[in-house]
Write a protein that holds these residues in place. Sequence first.
Motif, PDB file in Angstrom:
ATOM      1  N   GLY A  96       0.803  -1.222   0.000  1.00 18.50           N
ATOM      2  CA  GLY A  96       0.000   0.000   0.000  1.00 18.50           C
ATOM      3  C   GLY A  96       0.836   1.272   0.000  1.00 18.50           C
ATOM      4  N   LEU A  97       2.150   1.149   0.137  1.00 15.26           N
ATOM      5  CA  LEU A  97       3.018   2.334   0.115  1.00 15.26           C
ATOM      6  C   LEU A  97       3.475   2.614  -1.314  1.00 15.26           C
ATOM      7  N   PRO A  98       3.525   3.885  -1.720  1.00 17.74           N
ATOM      8  CA  PRO A  98       3.983   4.217  -3.084  1.00 17.74           C
ATOM      9  C   PRO A  98       5.400   3.707  -3.360  1.00 17.74           C
ATOM     10  N   SER A  99       6.217   3.499  -2.306  1.00 16.93           N
ATOM     11  CA  SER A  99       7.594   3.013  -2.504  1.00 16.93           C
ATOM     12  C   SER A  99       7.644   1.520  -2.864  1.00 16.93           C
ATOM     13  N   HIS A 100       6.534   0.797  -2.721  1.00 19.84           N
ATOM     14  CA  HIS A 100       6.545  -0.645  -3.010  1.00 19.84           C
ATOM     15  C   HIS A 100       6.682  -0.863  -4.515  1.00 19.84           C
ATOM     16  N   PRO A 101       7.566  -1.786  -4.946  1.00 19.39           N
ATOM     17  CA  PRO A 101       7.816  -1.945  -6.399  1.00 19.39           C
ATOM     18  C   PRO A 101       6.579  -2.297  -7.222  1.00 19.39           C
ATOM     19  N   GLN A 102       5.612  -2.979  -6.624  1.00 19.59           N
ATOM     20  CA  GLN A 102       4.393  -3.302  -7.397  1.00 19.59           C
ATOM     21  C   GLN A 102       3.176  -2.538  -6.876  1.00 19.59           C
ATOM     22  N   HIS A 103       3.419  -1.316  -6.399  1.00 22.72           N
ATOM     23  CA  HIS A 103       2.300  -0.519  -5.860  1.00 22.72           C
ATOM     24  C   HIS A 103       1.212  -0.294  -6.926  1.00 22.72           C
ATOM     25  N   ALA A 104       1.623  -0.112  -8.179  1.00 27.63           N
ATOM     26  CA  ALA A 104       0.627   0.141  -9.242  1.00 27.63           C
ATOM     27  C   ALA A 104      -0.269  -1.083  -9.439  1.00 27.63           C
ATOM     28  N   LEU A 105       0.332  -2.273  -9.410  1.00 22.64           N
ATOM     29  CA  LEU A 105      -0.468  -3.501  -9.531  1.00 22.64           C
ATOM     30  C   LEU A 105      -1.420  -3.625  -8.347  1.00 22.64           C
ATOM     31  N   PHE A 106      -0.897  -3.300  -7.158  1.00 23.77           N
ATOM     32  CA  PHE A 106      -1.720  -3.361  -5.948  1.00 23.77           C
ATOM     33  C   PHE A 106      -2.931  -2.443  -6.097  1.00 23.77           C
ATOM     34  N   GLN A 107      -2.691  -1.226  -6.573  1.00 19.44           N
ATOM     35  CA  GLN A 107      -3.801  -0.277  -6.727  1.00 19.44           C
ATOM     36  C   GLN A 107      -4.796  -0.733  -7.787  1.00 19.44           C
ATOM     37  N   ARG A 108      -4.287  -1.394  -8.816  1.00 23.95           N
ATOM     38  CA  ARG A 108      -5.182  -1.875  -9.874  1.00 23.95           C
ATOM     39  C   ARG A 108      -6.091  -2.998  -9.361  1.00 23.95           C
ATOM     40  N   ASP A 109      -5.509  -3.939  -8.582  1.00 27.62           N
ATOM     41  CA  ASP A 109      -6.219  -5.186  -8.286  1.00 27.62           C
ATOM     42  C   ASP A 109      -6.835  -5.286  -6.890  1.00 27.62           C
ATOM     43  N   PHE A 110      -6.331  -4.532  -5.925  1.00 25.96           N
ATOM     44  CA  PHE A 110      -6.790  -4.695  -4.536  1.00 25.96           C
ATOM     45  C   PHE A 110      -7.573  -3.463  -4.099  1.00 25.96           C
ATOM     46  N   SER A 111      -8.513  -3.673  -3.167  1.00 29.59           N
ATOM     47  CA  SER A 111      -9.238  -2.509  -2.630  1.00 29.59           C
ATOM     48  C   SER A 111      -8.752  -2.156  -1.231  1.00 29.59           C
ATOM     49  N   GLY A 112      -7.737  -2.839  -0.739  1.00 31.02           N
ATOM     50  CA  GLY A 112      -7.212  -2.512   0.585  1.00 31.02           C
ATOM     51  C   GLY A 112      -6.108  -3.475   0.972  1.00 31.02           C
ATOM     52  N   ALA A 113      -5.537  -3.209   2.164  1.00 33.50           N
ATOM     53  CA  ALA A 113      -4.440  -4.036   2.681  1.00 33.50           C
ATOM     54  C   ALA A 113      -4.771  -4.418   4.116  1.00 33.50           C
ATOM     55  N   CYS A 114      -4.334  -5.586   4.539  1.00 31.76           N
ATOM     56  CA  CYS A 114      -4.612  -5.979   5.921  1.00 31.76           C
ATOM     57  C   CYS A 114      -3.544  -5.401   6.851  1.00 31.76           C
ATOM     58  N   GLY A 115      -3.455  -5.927   8.050  1.00 30.55           N
ATOM     59  CA  GLY A 115      -2.540  -5.361   9.049  1.00 30.55           C
ATOM     60  C   GLY A 115      -1.159  -5.991   9.048  1.00 30.55           C
ATOM     61  N   LEU A 116      -0.854  -6.818   8.043  1.00 35.32           N
ATOM     62  CA  LEU A 116       0.410  -7.570   8.036  1.00 35.32           C
ATOM     63  C   LEU A 116       1.367  -7.004   6.992  1.00 35.32           C
ATOM     64  N   PHE A 117       2.578  -6.665   7.407  1.00 35.09           N
ATOM     65  CA  PHE A 117       3.602  -6.221   6.452  1.00 35.09           C
ATOM     66  C   PHE A 117       4.979  -6.481   7.047  1.00 35.09           C
ATOM     67  N   GLY A 118       6.013  -6.171   6.249  1.00 36.84           N
ATOM     68  CA  GLY A 118       7.372  -6.442   6.720  1.00 36.84           C
ATOM     69  C   GLY A 118       8.259  -5.217   6.601  1.00 36.84           C
ATOM     70  N   PHE A 119       9.410  -5.300   7.226  1.00 37.17           N
ATOM     71  CA  PHE A 119      10.433  -4.271   6.965  1.00 37.17           C
ATOM     72  C   PHE A 119      11.804  -4.907   7.031  1.00 37.17           C
ATOM     73  N   GLU A 120      12.693  -4.296   6.252  1.00 35.40           N
ATOM     74  CA  GLU A 120      14.063  -4.786   6.148  1.00 35.40           C
ATOM     75  C   GLU A 120      14.957  -3.830   6.924  1.00 35.40           C
ATOM     76  N   LEU A 121      15.753  -4.380   7.825  1.00 30.04           N
ATOM     77  CA  LEU A 121      16.700  -3.552   8.581  1.00 30.04           C
ATOM     78  C   LEU A 121      17.989  -3.432   7.784  1.00 30.04           C
ATOM     79  N   LYS A 122      18.690  -2.306   7.965  1.00 33.27           N
ATOM     80  CA  LYS A 122      19.973  -2.177   7.260  1.00 33.27           C
ATOM     81  C   LYS A 122      20.936  -3.238   7.766  1.00 33.27           C
ATOM     82  N   ALA A 123      20.952  -3.440   9.079  1.00 32.65           N
ATOM     83  CA  ALA A 123      21.802  -4.482   9.672  1.00 32.65           C
ATOM     84  C   ALA A 123      21.283  -4.785  11.065  1.00 32.65           C
ATOM     85  N   ALA A 124      21.453  -6.023  11.497  1.00 34.21           N
ATOM     86  CA  ALA A 124      21.104  -6.377  12.887  1.00 34.21           C
ATOM     87  C   ALA A 124      21.701  -7.738  13.189  1.00 34.21           C
ATOM     88  N   THR A 125      22.372  -7.848  14.317  1.00 30.48           N
ATOM     89  CA  THR A 125      22.881  -9.151  14.760  1.00 30.48           C
ATOM     90  C   THR A 125      21.699  -9.918  15.357  1.00 30.48           C
TER      91      THR A 125
END
Length: 386
Positions: free
Chosen positions: A284-313
Motif C-alpha cells: 500500500g506504500l507508493p515506494s513498493h515496487p508493485q504498488h501500481a499492480l496493488f492499486q489496480r487489483d486490490f481494494s485494501g491491505a490488511c494489518g500484516l507487512f514487513g520491513f528490512e533492517l539495514k543491519a542487525a545481529t
Amino acid sequence: MSTGREFDRRIATVNLPVTRASSVLFDTLAQAEAEGAATVAGEWHRSTYATAGTTTTYALMDALAEVEGAPHRCRAALMPSGLAAISVALMAYLEHGDHLLITDSVYGPTRLFAQNTLARFGVTAEFYDPAIGAGIEALIRPETRVVFMESPGSYTFEIQDVPAICEVARRRGVLTMIDNTWASPAFARPFDWGVDLSLLALTKYWGGHADLLMGAAVVREEHWLPLWQAVRQFGQCVGGDDAFMVLRGLRTAEVRMQRQQQTALTVARWLEQRPEVARVLHPGLPSHPQHALFQRDFSGACGLFGFELKAATPAQLAALCDRRRHFGIGYSWGGYESLIMPAKIATLRSAKPWTGGPLVRIHCGLDDPQDLIADLADGLAAMARA
Ligand SMILES: Cc1ncc(COP(=O)(O)O)c(C=O)c1O
C-alpha cells in the motif's frame, strides 16, 4: 431417548443454533441410501454423516461461497486449518507425473508440502519468480496441471500480476489456485481475476480472535467434484462450534480489517522514516515496487507487512522483539493482537533468493497506532544498545 430433542422453530434468533453432531438420522432406509449416493456425487447440502456436513458447517460453506465467490458460481469446502485446505486442494487436482508451478514467495509450509509430500507422490514442483506475470507461459509444460499463487507473498510481500497469469493458464488448460488469506474477500476478488480456486486460512481475520484454526477452499462449480472427493476421502471436517465462531467472525471481519489497515499504514509510514530501516515491504506504500499492480487489483491491505533492517545481529533482533508492551512474539496473524517476528527466509526461496538485510514481520492488531509506534521506538532503541 428422544426427550429434549425437539427443535422449537417458534423462537426466531439472529444466529443459527450450533449443530454438534456425528450421526445424521433419516426417516427411511430409502432416504438414507439416496442421501449417500448424493453425497458421493458431490451434491450440495447432502449429508449422511457429519464429516460431510451439518447445518452449521453448510451455513458457513454457503457464506464463504458467496463472500469469496459471488457473482461467480462457486462452492466452498472446510478444512481444520488453512494449511490443510492448501494441501488437500493440491492433492485433489494433482497426480503422479504432473508438474506444479508454484510461486517462490509462497507460505513456507506450502513450499514444504510441495517439496516433500507431493514429490513422494511423483509431482514435480517448480518455483517461479513472483514478478513473472505473463512470462509464466515459458514455464508451462505439457504435464503442467496447476499454477499456485500467493499475492502478496509471505514475508516478502511481492504483488503478482494474477490476471495475466490466469489468462495464460486458462488458454493452456492449467488450473489456477491462489492463497488469498492476506487480502481475503474484503480486499481482493480472485475469481474476478480469473482464478479457479481460492484458499483462505480462516484462522486469520475470519476467526479474528486467535482462538480457532480453520481453512477453506473455494472453487468454481465446474471444478468442485475433485475437491469434494478429496475432502471426503481424507476425512477433512470441522466441528460445529468452530464453524459457528467463523460465521460470527465473518460478520465483523471487514470492519476490523479496515481499522487494522489504517493502523498498519500509519506504523509503516513511521518505519519508513527510521534510519535503521532499509525498506518497508507494504504494497500500500507508493515506494513498493508493485504498488501500481496493488492499486489496480486490490481494494485494501490488511494489518500484516514487513520491513528490512539495514543491519542487525541476532542479539539485536532479540532486543528489538523481546519484552515489548504491545507486540507479542508469535508466528500467526489476523487476530486483534499485534505481533512481531523476524523472518528466516534463506531456505524458503530458490527461484529468487533473498539478498537484502534482516527481515522483520509485523502484524498490527486493534491496538492504538501510537502505542505500537512507541513500542517499536523502544524496540529500536533497545536494538541500538544491544
Ligand atoms: C499466507 C498463509 N496461508 C496459510 C496459512 C495457514 O493457515 P493455518 O495456520 O490455519 O494452517 C498461513 C498461516 O500463517 C499463512 O500465513
